[in-house]
Scaffold this active site. Structure first.
Site, short mmCIF file in Angstrom:
data_model
loop_
_atom_site.label_atom_id
_atom_site.label_comp_id
_atom_site.label_asym_id
_atom_site.label_seq_id
_atom_site.Cartn_x
_atom_site.Cartn_y
_atom_site.Cartn_z
N CYS A 97 3.28 -7.23 -9.51
CA CYS A 97 1.90 -7.51 -9.89
C CYS A 97 1.84 -8.12 -11.30
O CYS A 97 2.07 -7.41 -12.28
CB CYS A 97 1.12 -6.20 -9.80
SG CYS A 97 -0.40 -6.12 -10.71
N CYS A 100 -0.23 -6.26 -13.90
CA CYS A 100 0.45 -5.02 -14.32
C CYS A 100 1.49 -5.34 -15.39
O CYS A 100 1.58 -4.65 -16.41
CB CYS A 100 1.13 -4.34 -13.13
SG CYS A 100 0.05 -3.91 -11.76
#
Length: 200
Positions: A97, A100
Site C-alpha cells: 500500500c 501506508c
C-alpha cells in the site's frame, strides 16, 4: 535516430513529465515518496477529539470491542480490551500500500519518541495476505515498530477496509480519533494531542 534525438531536445519537458509519470505508476516506493511530500504539509491529518464533545450513538466513540486481539511474532496475544488505562495507537497497514509506505516514517518517529512511555501502546497491525512480506518490508526499511497481525476478525468500528486506517483510543477505551487514509504522525501538533490524552 537523429530525428528522435531532435524531438527529445525540443520536447525535453514533456519527456521528463512522462518519465516521472511512468515511474510513479510503476514504483510503489516512488508513489510513497510523492505521497510523503503531500502528507508532510499536515493538511490530511485528523485531530484527536475533545473528550467533552457529545457524540451520537453511531459515531466512533464506542467502548473497545472485547473480541479484538492481535498476535506478536512470538505468538503472544494482545487483547485490546486489556489495554484500558493506556492510550492506544492502532495503525492498520500493508506492505503493498503506497499511502501506508508514505506515512510509515512518521509513525516510526512517533514510536521512537514515545516507546519509553509505559502509558502508550503501539499496535501496528499488518494486513498483508502473506505476513512475511510485511515483515520483510519493515526489515528492509529498518523500521522498529511492533509487527503484529490480527487474531481473528477486526470490528468495523476500528477497520472497514480502507488502508491505511489509524485509530487512537483514550485510557477509557473510547475511540478519540479514527482516520482513514495517510497522515503525518510526526508533527508537534499531534504530539501535543497525544500528551493531552496521556494526562487525562
Amino acid at each position: 535516430m537523429e530525428k528522435f534525438k531532435m524531438w527529445i531536445k525540443k520536447n525535453w519537458s514533456t519527456t521528463l513529465l512522462v518519465t516521472i509519470f511512468v515511474i510513479l505508476l510503476v514504483s510503489p516506493d516512488a508513489k510513497a515518496w510523492m505521497m510523503r511530500q503531500i502528507i508532510s504539509t499536515g493538511i490530511l491529518n485528523s485531530k484527536i477529539e475533545d473528550k467533552n464533545i457529545k457524540k451520537t450513538v453511531n459515531e466512533h466513540n464506542s467502548v473497545i470491542a472485547e473480541s479484538f486481539s492481535v498476535r506478536e511474532e512470538s505468538g503472544k496475544l494482545i487483547n485490546v480490551s486489556d489495554l484500558k488505562g493506556k492510550v492506544v495507537f492502532i495503525n492498520f497497514w500493508a506492505s503493498w500500500c503506497p499511502p501506508c509506505r508514505a506515512e510509515f516514517p512518521s509513525i516510526q518517529k512517533f514510536y521512537e519518541k514515545y516507546k519509553g512511555n509505559i502509558e502508550i501502546v503501539f499496535l501496528t497491525v499488518n494486513l498483508d495476505e502473506d505476513s512475511a512480506k510485511g515483515k520483510f518490508y519493515l526489515e528492509k526499511e529498518k523500521f522498529s515498530i511492533p509487527f503484529l497481525i490480527p487474531n481473528g476478525d477486526i470490528p468495523t468500528e476500528y477497520f472497514s477496509g480502507s488502508l491505511p486506517t489509524t485509530v487512537v483510543l483514550d485510557k477509557t477505551g473510547k475511540i478519540r480519533m479514527h482516520h482513514s487514509g495517510m497522515a503525518d504522525y510526526s508533527k508537534d501538533s499531534f504530539y501535543e494531542e497525544i500528551d493531552q490524552l496521556l494526562k487525562e
